[in-house]
Design a protein around this motif. Structure first.
Motif, PDB file in Angstrom:
ATOM      1  N   PRO A  77       0.843  -1.190   0.000  1.00 48.03           N
ATOM      2  CA  PRO A  77       0.000   0.000   0.000  1.00 48.03           C
ATOM      3  C   PRO A  77       0.884   1.248   0.000  1.00 48.03           C
ATOM      4  CG  PRO A  77      -0.711  -1.575   1.668  1.00 48.03           C
ATOM      5  CD  PRO A  77       0.614  -2.045   1.177  1.00 48.03           C
ATOM      6  N   GLY A  78       0.466   2.262  -0.741  1.00 46.90           N
ATOM      7  CA  GLY A  78       1.267   3.472  -0.839  1.00 46.90           C
ATOM      8  C   GLY A  78       2.208   3.474  -2.019  1.00 46.90           C
ATOM      9  N   MET A  79       2.328   2.321  -2.689  1.00 49.47           N
ATOM     10  CA  MET A  79       3.194   2.243  -3.862  1.00 49.47           C
ATOM     11  C   MET A  79       2.347   2.135  -5.119  1.00 49.47           C
ATOM     12  SD  MET A  79       6.577  -0.028  -4.401  1.00 49.47           S
ATOM     13  CE  MET A  79       7.759   0.505  -5.653  1.00 49.47           C
ATOM     14  N   SER A  80       2.808   2.832  -6.171  1.00 51.48           N
ATOM     15  CA  SER A  80       2.078   2.814  -7.427  1.00 51.48           C
ATOM     16  C   SER A  80       2.023   1.403  -7.997  1.00 51.48           C
ATOM     17  CB  SER A  80       2.754   3.737  -8.439  1.00 51.48           C
ATOM     18  OG  SER A  80       3.042   4.992  -7.869  1.00 51.48           O
ATOM     19  N   ASN A  88      10.950   1.795 -13.461  1.00 46.53           N
ATOM     20  CA  ASN A  88      10.024   2.126 -12.392  1.00 46.53           C
ATOM     21  C   ASN A  88       9.710   3.621 -12.362  1.00 46.53           C
ATOM     22  OD1 ASN A  88      12.872   1.292 -11.063  1.00 46.53           O
ATOM     23  ND2 ASN A  88      12.197   3.193 -10.118  1.00 46.53           N
ATOM     24  N   SER A  89       9.923   4.310 -13.504  1.00 52.34           N
ATOM     25  CA  SER A  89       9.491   5.696 -13.623  1.00 52.34           C
ATOM     26  C   SER A  89       7.976   5.748 -13.474  1.00 52.34           C
ATOM     27  CB  SER A  89       9.911   6.262 -14.982  1.00 52.34           C
ATOM     28  OG  SER A  89       9.459   7.586 -15.137  1.00 52.34           O
ATOM     29  N   GLY A  90       7.508   6.538 -12.541  1.00 53.30           N
ATOM     30  CA  GLY A  90       6.071   6.606 -12.269  1.00 53.30           C
ATOM     31  C   GLY A  90       5.619   5.627 -11.209  1.00 53.30           C
ATOM     32  N   GLN A  91       6.485   4.700 -10.804  1.00 52.38           N
ATOM     33  CA  GLN A  91       6.124   3.776  -9.720  1.00 52.38           C
ATOM     34  C   GLN A  91       6.827   4.249  -8.456  1.00 52.38           C
ATOM     35  OE1 GLN A  91       7.133  -0.418 -10.105  1.00 52.38           O
ATOM     36  NE2 GLN A  91       5.335  -0.983  -8.902  1.00 52.38           N
ATOM     37  N   ASN A  92       6.185   5.189  -7.781  1.00 52.69           N
ATOM     38  CA  ASN A  92       6.786   5.833  -6.626  1.00 52.69           C
ATOM     39  C   ASN A  92       6.241   5.255  -5.329  1.00 52.69           C
ATOM     40  OD1 ASN A  92       8.317   7.740  -8.186  1.00 52.69           O
ATOM     41  ND2 ASN A  92       6.403   8.821  -8.585  1.00 52.69           N
ATOM     42  N   LEU A  93       6.875   5.645  -4.254  1.00 52.77           N
ATOM     43  CA  LEU A  93       6.427   5.295  -2.913  1.00 52.77           C
ATOM     44  C   LEU A  93       5.949   6.587  -2.264  1.00 52.77           C
ATOM     45  CD1 LEU A  93       6.195   2.859  -1.041  1.00 52.77           C
ATOM     46  CD2 LEU A  93       8.512   3.334  -0.232  1.00 52.77           C
ATOM     47  N   ARG A  94       4.642   6.709  -2.127  1.00 48.31           N
ATOM     48  CA  ARG A  94       4.032   7.922  -1.599  1.00 48.31           C
ATOM     49  C   ARG A  94       4.440   9.158  -2.408  1.00 48.31           C
ATOM     50  NH1 ARG A  94       3.940   7.310   5.016  1.00 48.31           N
ATOM     51  NH2 ARG A  94       2.340   5.687   5.055  1.00 48.31           N
ATOM     52  N   ILE A 597       2.502  11.442  -9.137  1.00 54.86           N
ATOM     53  CA  ILE A 597       1.294  11.055  -8.404  1.00 54.86           C
ATOM     54  C   ILE A 597       0.533   9.991  -9.181  1.00 54.86           C
ATOM     55  CG2 ILE A 597      -0.837  11.852  -7.364  1.00 54.86           C
ATOM     56  CD1 ILE A 597       1.701  12.987  -6.092  1.00 54.86           C
ATOM     57  N   SER A 598       0.290   8.883  -8.532  1.00 52.04           N
ATOM     58  CA  SER A 598      -0.453   7.779  -9.155  1.00 52.04           C
ATOM     59  C   SER A 598      -1.920   7.852  -8.759  1.00 52.04           C
ATOM     60  CB  SER A 598       0.141   6.437  -8.714  1.00 52.04           C
ATOM     61  OG  SER A 598       0.135   6.329  -7.307  1.00 52.04           O
ATOM     62  N   PRO A 599      -2.804   7.236  -9.538  1.00 54.38           N
ATOM     63  CA  PRO A 599      -4.231   7.241  -9.203  1.00 54.38           C
ATOM     64  C   PRO A 599      -4.501   6.364  -7.982  1.00 54.38           C
ATOM     65  CG  PRO A 599      -3.808   5.832 -11.100  1.00 54.38           C
ATOM     66  CD  PRO A 599      -2.520   6.530 -10.802  1.00 54.38           C
ATOM     67  N   PRO A 600      -5.697   6.445  -7.410  1.00 53.81           N
ATOM     68  CA  PRO A 600      -6.051   5.584  -6.274  1.00 53.81           C
ATOM     69  C   PRO A 600      -5.892   4.107  -6.637  1.00 53.81           C
ATOM     70  CG  PRO A 600      -7.706   7.295  -6.599  1.00 53.81           C
ATOM     71  CD  PRO A 600      -6.798   7.366  -7.776  1.00 53.81           C
TER      72      PRO A 600
END
Length: 705
Positions: A77-80, A88-94, A597-600
């Protein structure tokens, strides 16, 4: 049998631990982690959001998809969600990039963040994964979003020889042409007197990857026709029960060599990017990590003096990440119609850590102190010899102090401080001329190099109350130090002296409040957080050159995470998580782009132990939508501001165990959802809008001896 045991995770989201046993139910084992404070500690004494992915969970997930980005996207949870690619561009942690570690050794390249760190090791050689969320000062530069620590497998010393042989195959269930992939893993380990050893190797060959329509997925950061190799070796010697020395080496590579070529589409054209076979090869070298090497010498002594333990690490790490060939790196004046960049990074590090335990009446006190020293040389050049980012030499010396106090068994207070002293040396260089079309070029600038010095002191403070099983509240404040992708700033310089480039570092402030608890068979957790940095990095489209320039601006990111696990019966358990995040450029009052920022995200699972030998589980990932930006006057979205639509993925796996053998089948994207990963819609550049993988079938078997 296979049993999933769930319990609340320290201060945030629940940790589900799967424990495999042959004929008896596994006893409860209190979960321990090492990443939060650099020493082994109980997870319920860590005042931060933590997710631990166990060895059994990793083994289950690679029955469906062996990519770590996919595993982390579902489990954390919290990861894209996964990008569906090697990047992993766009796959961030918070909303911020995490620092990737292998056994505590940094794999990320923060001086020039190519965002390939997640894919730096094969999942098959990992014992467990520890994820600490939110900016942290404990591990220094690069941990703006938190830390992902891959803990590699350890030797079993109960016998002189233990072994495992695993093999499998996978392919598209929609269009099998050229999709057949194979995977084989062999590992042996054991202990002989005071000596222990482990040797584990993985070889995997991917076929081409196809989407739900049966078309080959575009090759930009693609995973089609990738051959990966991983070799992990460990050797240890116990002088006695309290003094141990070990030497470990890990090598990983995963490169794409294909005779397919791209057919570029874009978000704005509404045409997906895909690949076709036309008898030609992509120009340049195969893309991917061309040898990621880690070697670590570790010495551990318990009761070094008094009540103090001592750990000494000496490590060396080398990275050579080759990117895809791109016409965006053309320089027509020099005869280059395109180019291919690579990030080369060499790190030498020393870590000295002391851990002193003291007891004062009802207060258990732990004092952790030591120093990190690292030398990091990083550059980004092109395969053809052109220099894009000059060589940067960083010397980092960082003493730290971390304390933990446990009052009356139930109250936990943590506080720490870290001092960063960093010196970066850059030679004189010229920025690289790039042409989007003949006569439309960025031009080059001669830049005088020099030294850039950073000094910063970062703090952390947190508390947790464990006195009520049904409600364990917590609060934490932590700071992270971030030299924000210095190489990216240098390569876009428009001034003639490095001292005029905005190379300031950021202090990322992370505040978090939440609770966890358990009631009978139900465990749950919730966390709300805010993350602020005075100087983040965003991109702004340059209408003259057609490229995107970095701009320093303050960033505010906030969000929340929730999780529930429930044991319905002795053989059925299920759970759910939900992640929501948002962020803004505070200076402009504008939302942050889809790269940050990733979507919900919503996930759910159900595990069913059908019989003593048969286990079936289902995972559900729902990635929501995000539409925060307006198109330009021509009706086109720019940069990373494309509208993101949602999708649902259902994964199914089943395994059957008999004697020393275990067989399994895994189906990814069971209902063949036709979708774009979120980042593929957010990034509007030509060629980036690649679809996700369609229905995929994996078959395999494992033999243990």
């Amino acid at each position: 049998m296979s049993l999933r045991v769930s319990k609340p995770c320290a201060l945030a989201l629940s940790v589900s631990a799967s424990i495999a046993q042959a004929d008896v139910q596994a006893p409860y084992v209190e979960e321990m982690i090492v990443t939060g404070s650099r020493v082994l500690e109980r997870i319920d004494e860590v005042p931060a959001s933590v997710t631990v992915i166990s060895a059994a969970e990793i083994a289950e997930d690679i029955k469906v998809n062996t990519e770590l980005s996919s595993l982390l996207g579902i489990r954390v949870p919290g990861m894209s969600a996964s990008t569906g690619s090697s990047s992993n561009s766009g796959q961030n942690l918070r909303g911020r990039p995490p620092l990737i570690l292998i056994d505590g050794v940094p794999q990320s390249t923060p001086l020039r963040n190519g965002k390939l760190g997640i894919r730096s090791i094969d999942a098959g050689v990992i014992e467990n994964i520890e994820v600490i969320k939110g900016a942290t000062s404990v591990y220094g530069n690069g941990a703006a979003g938190g830390v992902i620590n891959y803990i590699t497998k350890k030797a079993r010393t109960d016998s002189s020889l233990n072994g495992e042989l695993a093999f499998g195959t996978n392919f598209s269930a929609i269009n099998t042409e050229d999709t057949l992939g194979t995977r084989i893993q062999l590992g042996v380990d054991g202990g002989i007197d005071q000596f222990n050893y482990l040797i584990n190797g993985v070889l995997e060959n991917n076929g081409v990857q196809r989407d739900a329509e049966g078309d080959v997925i575009g090759l930009q950061y693609g995973l089609s026709d990738v051959e990966s190799r991983n070799l992990l070796t460990k050797f240890g010697f116990n002088f006695n029960d309290k003094n141990i020395v070990s030497l470990s080496y890990n090598y990983y590579e995963g490169r794409q060599d294909t005779d397919y070529v791209n057919v570029h589409g874009s978000v704005n054209s509404g045409v997906k990017s895909y690949a076709i076979k036309n008898g030609e090869k992509i120009p340049g070298e195969p893309q991917g990590p061309d040898g990621n090497e880690n070697i670590t010498l570790k010495y551990v002594s318990e009761d070094w003096f008094g009540n103090t333990n001592f750990t000494f690490d000496l490590y060396q790490q080398k990275i050579n990440n080759v990117f895809f060939y791109s016409t965006r790196l053309a320089d027509f004046d020099q005869g280059f119609e395109g180019g291919q960049s690579r990030i080369v990074s060499d790190k030498d590090g020393l870590r000295v850590n002391f851990n002193t335990s003291l007891n004062f009446s009802d207060v258990e006190t732990t004092i952790i102190y030591g120093v990190d020293a690292i030398s990091d040389t990083t550059k980004q050049d092109l395969v053809d010899g052109r220099i894009w980012v000059p060589e940067m030499e960083m010397e980092n010396f960082a003493p730290y102090l971390q304390t933990k106090f446990v009052f009356a068994e139930d109250w936990v207070l943590k506080a720490g401080v870290r001092r960063e002293d960093i010196d970066v040396s850059v030679t004189d260089y010229e920025t690289m001329n790039r042409c989007s079309a003949p006569g439309v070029c960025t031009g080059s600038v001669s830049v005088t190099g020099g030294d850039i010095e950073y000094e910063a002191t970062t703090y952390n403070l947190g508390f947790r109350y464990n006195g009520i099983e049904a409600f364990n509240p917590f609060f934490s404040y932590s700071e992270g130090f971030d030299v924000s992708d210095l190489g990216r700033l240098l390569r876009a310089a428009t001034v003639t002296d490095i001292q005029q480039v905005r190379t300031e570092a950021s202090i990322v402030e992370n505040k978090e409040v939440g609770f966890s608890g358990s009631i009978d068979k139900l465990s749950y957790a919730f966390a709300y957080y805010e993350s602020y940095s005075e100087l983040g990095t965003v991109n702004v489209f340059n209408t003259v050159t057609g490229y995107y320039d970095p701009v320093r601006a303050p960033q505010d990111i906030w969000g929340y995470e929730a999780a529930i696990d429930y044991t319905l019966s002795d053989n059925i358990s299920f759970g759910m998580t939900y992640t929501w995040i948002e962020g803004k450029n505070k200076e402009a009052g504008k939302y942050l782009s889809g790269r940050e920022i990733s979507p919900p995200k919503f996930t759910a699972y159900i595990d069913w132990q059908v019989s003593e030998n048969l286990d079936i589980s289902v995972d559900w990932l729902n990635s929501g939508s995000r539409d925060r930006f307006q198109p330009d006057d021509a009706g086109n979205y720019v940069g990373d501001e494309g509208p993101v639509s949602g999708f649902d993925l259902i994964n199914l796996r089943a395994s059957y165990q008999f004697n020393a053998w275990s067989t399994y089948v895994g189906i990814e994207n069971l209902f063949n959802e036709d979708y774009y990963p979120a980042i593929s819609e957010a990034i509007t550049y030509s060629g980036y809008n690649t679809k996700g993988r369609g229905r995929w079938l994996t078959l395999g078997a494992t033999y243990q001896f």
